[in-house]
Motif scaffolding. Structure first.
Motif, PDB file in Angstrom:
ATOM      1  N   ALA A 130      -1.848 -18.223   6.778  1.00  0.00           N
ATOM      2  CA  ALA A 130      -2.575 -19.386   6.271  1.00  0.00           C
ATOM      3  C   ALA A 130      -3.167 -20.188   7.424  1.00  0.00           C
ATOM      4  N   SER A 131      -2.406 -20.338   8.509  1.00  0.00           N
ATOM      5  CA  SER A 131      -2.914 -21.064   9.674  1.00  0.00           C
ATOM      6  C   SER A 131      -4.108 -20.338  10.291  1.00  0.00           C
ATOM      7  N   ALA A 132      -4.065 -18.992  10.291  1.00  0.00           N
ATOM      8  CA  ALA A 132      -5.185 -18.226  10.825  1.00  0.00           C
ATOM      9  C   ALA A 132      -6.421 -18.367   9.954  1.00  0.00           C
ATOM     10  N   VAL A 133      -6.239 -18.304   8.638  1.00  0.00           N
ATOM     11  CA  VAL A 133      -7.369 -18.447   7.713  1.00  0.00           C
ATOM     12  C   VAL A 133      -8.059 -19.792   7.917  1.00  0.00           C
ATOM     13  N   ASP A 134      -7.289 -20.839   8.220  1.00  0.00           N
ATOM     14  CA  ASP A 134      -7.871 -22.167   8.451  1.00  0.00           C
ATOM     15  C   ASP A 134      -8.848 -22.171   9.621  1.00  0.00           C
ATOM     16  N   LEU A 135      -8.694 -21.230  10.553  1.00  0.00           N
ATOM     17  CA  LEU A 135      -9.548 -21.201  11.748  1.00  0.00           C
ATOM     18  C   LEU A 135     -10.729 -20.256  11.618  1.00  0.00           C
ATOM     19  N   LEU A 136     -10.865 -19.606  10.452  1.00  0.00           N
ATOM     20  CA  LEU A 136     -11.933 -18.624  10.250  1.00  0.00           C
ATOM     21  C   LEU A 136     -13.023 -19.170   9.339  1.00  0.00           C
ATOM     22  N   PRO A 137     -14.290 -18.964   9.687  1.00  0.00           N
ATOM     23  CA  PRO A 137     -15.388 -19.334   8.793  1.00  0.00           C
ATOM     24  C   PRO A 137     -15.559 -18.279   7.708  1.00  0.00           C
ATOM     25  N   PRO A 138     -16.327 -18.548   6.662  1.00  0.00           N
ATOM     26  CA  PRO A 138     -16.620 -17.507   5.669  1.00  0.00           C
ATOM     27  C   PRO A 138     -17.234 -16.279   6.349  1.00  0.00           C
ATOM     28  N   GLY A 139     -16.705 -15.119   6.030  1.00  0.00           N
ATOM     29  CA  GLY A 139     -17.160 -13.891   6.661  1.00  0.00           C
ATOM     30  C   GLY A 139     -16.359 -13.508   7.879  1.00  0.00           C
ATOM     31  N   GLY A 140     -15.399 -14.359   8.278  1.00  0.00           N
ATOM     32  CA  GLY A 140     -14.562 -14.053   9.435  1.00  0.00           C
ATOM     33  C   GLY A 140     -13.620 -12.896   9.176  1.00  0.00           C
ATOM     34  N   ILE A 141     -13.145 -12.273  10.258  1.00  0.00           N
ATOM     35  CA  ILE A 141     -12.279 -11.097  10.177  1.00  0.00           C
ATOM     36  C   ILE A 141     -10.851 -11.491  10.543  1.00  0.00           C
ATOM     37  N   LEU A 142      -9.913 -11.113   9.680  1.00  0.00           N
ATOM     38  CA  LEU A 142      -8.489 -11.294   9.942  1.00  0.00           C
ATOM     39  C   LEU A 142      -7.836  -9.915  10.028  1.00  0.00           C
ATOM     40  N   SER A 168      12.762  10.323   2.749  1.00  0.00           N
ATOM     41  CA  SER A 168      14.155  10.052   2.379  1.00  0.00           C
ATOM     42  C   SER A 168      14.680   8.779   3.020  1.00  0.00           C
ATOM     43  N   CYS A 169      13.949   8.232   3.988  1.00  0.00           N
ATOM     44  CA  CYS A 169      14.356   7.003   4.665  1.00  0.00           C
ATOM     45  C   CYS A 169      13.167   6.052   4.656  1.00  0.00           C
ATOM     46  N   PRO A 170      12.936   5.352   3.542  1.00  0.00           N
ATOM     47  CA  PRO A 170      11.732   4.511   3.420  1.00  0.00           C
ATOM     48  C   PRO A 170      11.651   3.427   4.478  1.00  0.00           C
ATOM     49  N   GLU A 171      12.786   3.065   5.082  1.00  0.00           N
ATOM     50  CA  GLU A 171      12.753   2.049   6.136  1.00  0.00           C
ATOM     51  C   GLU A 171      11.926   2.501   7.345  1.00  0.00           C
ATOM     52  N   SER A 172      11.729   3.822   7.483  1.00  0.00           N
ATOM     53  CA  SER A 172      10.950   4.322   8.611  1.00  0.00           C
ATOM     54  C   SER A 172       9.449   4.151   8.397  1.00  0.00           C
ATOM     55  N   ASP A 173       9.037   3.786   7.195  1.00  0.00           N
ATOM     56  CA  ASP A 173       7.633   3.467   6.908  1.00  0.00           C
ATOM     57  C   ASP A 173       7.494   1.948   7.025  1.00  0.00           C
ATOM     58  N   TYR A 174       7.349   1.464   8.232  1.00  0.00           N
ATOM     59  CA  TYR A 174       7.537   0.043   8.496  1.00  0.00           C
ATOM     60  C   TYR A 174       6.269  -0.729   8.847  1.00  0.00           C
ATOM     61  N   LEU A 175       5.271  -0.090   9.484  1.00  0.00           N
ATOM     62  CA  LEU A 175       4.139  -0.829  10.051  1.00  0.00           C
ATOM     63  C   LEU A 175       2.991  -0.955   9.062  1.00  0.00           C
ATOM     64  N   LYS A 176       2.538  -2.193   8.893  1.00  0.00           N
ATOM     65  CA  LYS A 176       1.353  -2.471   8.099  1.00  0.00           C
ATOM     66  C   LYS A 176       0.316  -3.144   8.991  1.00  0.00           C
ATOM     67  N   CYS A 177      -0.919  -2.691   8.908  1.00  0.00           N
ATOM     68  CA  CYS A 177      -2.042  -3.338   9.612  1.00  0.00           C
ATOM     69  C   CYS A 177      -3.182  -3.459   8.624  1.00  0.00           C
ATOM     70  N   ILE A 178      -3.464  -4.679   8.181  1.00  0.00           N
ATOM     71  CA  ILE A 178      -4.473  -4.931   7.155  1.00  0.00           C
ATOM     72  C   ILE A 178      -5.648  -5.651   7.796  1.00  0.00           C
ATOM     73  N   ILE A 179      -6.844  -5.054   7.661  1.00  0.00           N
ATOM     74  CA  ILE A 179      -8.065  -5.684   8.174  1.00  0.00           C
ATOM     75  C   ILE A 179      -8.801  -6.302   6.993  1.00  0.00           C
ATOM     76  N   VAL A 180      -9.009  -7.629   7.073  1.00  0.00           N
ATOM     77  CA  VAL A 180      -9.490  -8.407   5.930  1.00  0.00           C
ATOM     78  C   VAL A 180     -10.733  -9.193   6.322  1.00  0.00           C
ATOM     79  N   GLN A 181     -11.673  -9.289   5.396  1.00  0.00           N
ATOM     80  CA  GLN A 181     -12.768 -10.261   5.551  1.00  0.00           C
ATOM     81  C   GLN A 181     -12.440 -11.483   4.708  1.00  0.00           C
ATOM     82  N   VAL A 182     -12.462 -12.631   5.332  1.00  0.00           N
ATOM     83  CA  VAL A 182     -12.091 -13.882   4.677  1.00  0.00           C
ATOM     84  C   VAL A 182     -13.387 -14.592   4.233  1.00  0.00           C
ATOM     85  N   MET A 183     -13.504 -14.857   2.947  1.00  0.00           N
ATOM     86  CA  MET A 183     -14.713 -15.479   2.403  1.00  0.00           C
ATOM     87  C   MET A 183     -14.481 -16.962   2.081  1.00  0.00           C
TER      88      MET A 183
END
Length: 467
Positions: A394-406, A452-467
């Motif tokens: 939320a703090s990052a979104v506050d610093l982005l203009p419409p069309g900014g990339i998060l 068999s060990c879902p904990e090993s699927d740990y990393l998420k990287c989401i590229i978002v355009q903030v409008m």
């Protein structure tokens, strides 16, 4: 503290049963058996003749439970076992040693799996074999190491000067062992005490496999972080003996240079986080950089500058790289200088406080990258972690203009991808902004995960355009 012998593991074998209906995860080949899944008074030593009736049962609670193991994104929140009935004082008892082989049975006595036991850890047993015919011996480790390194070659020929993960613990069916390669140096991280008696043999096998698969390594660093040492019950003497397997010159500069997305990058193998760097983000650094041309970029929790340097090289107008660690920023600056990237400003500070202060100053960025450390190491920390992710994003979104990339990341295995996306939904609702996902990414392919060990699927990287 647990006493280990690095040169050999005991040939003694044990047997133990689970509590009623607690065996199902292991039928699905999950490798972690917590102490509270084991039934009281069912621990038995297996005699050579296999006649269990001659062996008096020992209480599970005779094993120490002072500590809780920490795995990369592991289950680390199991409650202590209940107190078992006492054992008559005149009974002569033998207890398993750390790293002894143990067969896991269900409560009715049916064979389930085979693993190694650590009496000083609540992650009591790590499972490695799910066939009663399969033995846990040197041949098994050699075969699995060969398979793991060969698995990395399925994607093509390696870069001998690059970096890659060769062994990824549970994902490669070797719970407790992580090995990363940085150019000609192996960074070996032991996360399971049960493997310490086998450490010398495992390192020899990994080194040989790396050489067979076009990446010979001349230097080795062996690590066990302080938290794991405590939770696995490792003594100072054992730790020193383990670290004696290191061949990297302790008097030399601990930084090692390797090629990362076409950049020359240094990492601190001795005191850096995890194995020294974050190879799991390597392809995400490149993917995020493709959105950064001509933008003013803020890279939060930059560490040694992976996202920041990639963005600068991709044509970002300016990059501000933030981290709380002075040592990490020193290395990031060296990396920028080595690659002749002068459009990066390095700031030291807390990520939450820094974003708040920038908002109060009215500062704006065209793109913001968030790659914070793991906020949730256990199940009971998940809600707090989601609140922290919400606040940070939320703090990052506050610093982005419409069309900014998060670009927002989470390495908390306890936070699922669905939970992370729902967190972004909450951020959009609270800030009155639309968030459009451009890419939903995971780790680089060398960071495989076991279903068999879902904990090993740990990393998420989401590229978002903030409008």
């Amino acid at each position: 503290m647990v006493t280990f012998n690095l040169m050999q593991a005991s040939s003694t074998r044990w047997q133990i049963r689970t509590r009623p209906n607690r065996h199902y995860p292991f039928l699905s080949r999950h490798p972690w058996v917590m102490a509270n899944a084991l039934a009281h008074n069912t621990l038995r030593e297996v005699p050579s003749a296999g006649n269990f009736s001659e062996i008096a049962p020992l209480p599970v609670d005779s094993l120490s439970e002072e500590s809780l193991p920490v795995e990369p994104d592991s289950v680390s929140d199991a409650p202590p076992e209940e107190v078992a009935e006492s054992v008559p004082g005149d009974r002569q008892r033998r207890l398993p040693g750390c790293g002894d082989v143990i067969d896991l049975l269900d409560h009715d006595g049916n064979w389930v799996a085979r693993g190694l036991i650590n009496p000083g850890s609540r992650l009591r047993i790590r499972l490695y074999a799910f066939s009663s015919e399969e033995q846990i011996d040197d041949a098994l480790w050699a075969e699995r190491i060969e398979q793991a390194v060969a698995r990395r070659r399925l994607a093509g020929s390696p870069n001998p000067q690059g970096g890659e993960r060769l062994i990824f613990s549970e994902s490669d069916r070797m719970s407790g062992l992580i090995v990363d390669r940085y150019a000609d140096c192996l960074s070996v991280q032991i996360t399971g005490g049960v493997l310490i008696p086998r450490a010398a043999m495992l390192i020899r096998e990994v080194t040989a496999a790396a050489a067979r698969h076009q990446t010979p390594c001349q230097r080795i660093l062996v690590r066990m972080d302080d938290t794991t040492v405590k939770h696995e019950g490792v003594s100072a003497e054992t730790l020193a003996e383990l670290q004696s397997l290191t061949t990297l010159d302790s008097q030399a500069d601990p930084t090692v240079w390797y090629q990362h997305n076409g950049l020359e990058m240094a990492i601190d193998l001795q005191d850096g986080q995890k194995t020294g760097g974050y190879l799991d983000q390597q392809l995400n650094h490149a993917a995020a950089a493709s959105y950064m041309a001509d933008r003013r970029v803020l890279d939060v929790c930059t560490y040694t500058g992976g996202f920041a340097l990639a963005a600068a090289r991709a044509g970002a107008q300016q990059v501000v790289a933030l981290d709380s660690s002075e040592r990490a920023l020193e290395i990031a600056k060296r990396n920028a200088e080595r690659n002749q990237l002068g459009n990066i400003q390095f700031d030291q500070g807390d990520c939450f406080d820094d974003l708040k202060e920038r908002r109060e100053r009215g500062e704006k960025f065209d793109a913001i990258i968030l790659d914070p450390p793991r906020f949730a190491g256990s199940r009971n920390q998940t809600n707090a972690a989601l609140r922290a992710y919400t606040r940070l994003n939320a703090s990052a979104v506050d610093l982005l203009p419409p069309g900014g990339i998060l670009v927002t990341c989470s390495c908390s295995g306890r936070v699922s991808r669905a939970d992370f996306l729902n967190m972004l939904v909450d951020v959009g609702r609270k800030r009155g902004r639309d968030l459009v996902v451009l890419e939903s990414r995971g780790p680089s392919p060398d960071h495989v995960f076991a279903v068999s060990c879902p904990e090993s699927d740990y990393l998420k990287c989401i590229i978002v355009q903030v409008m």
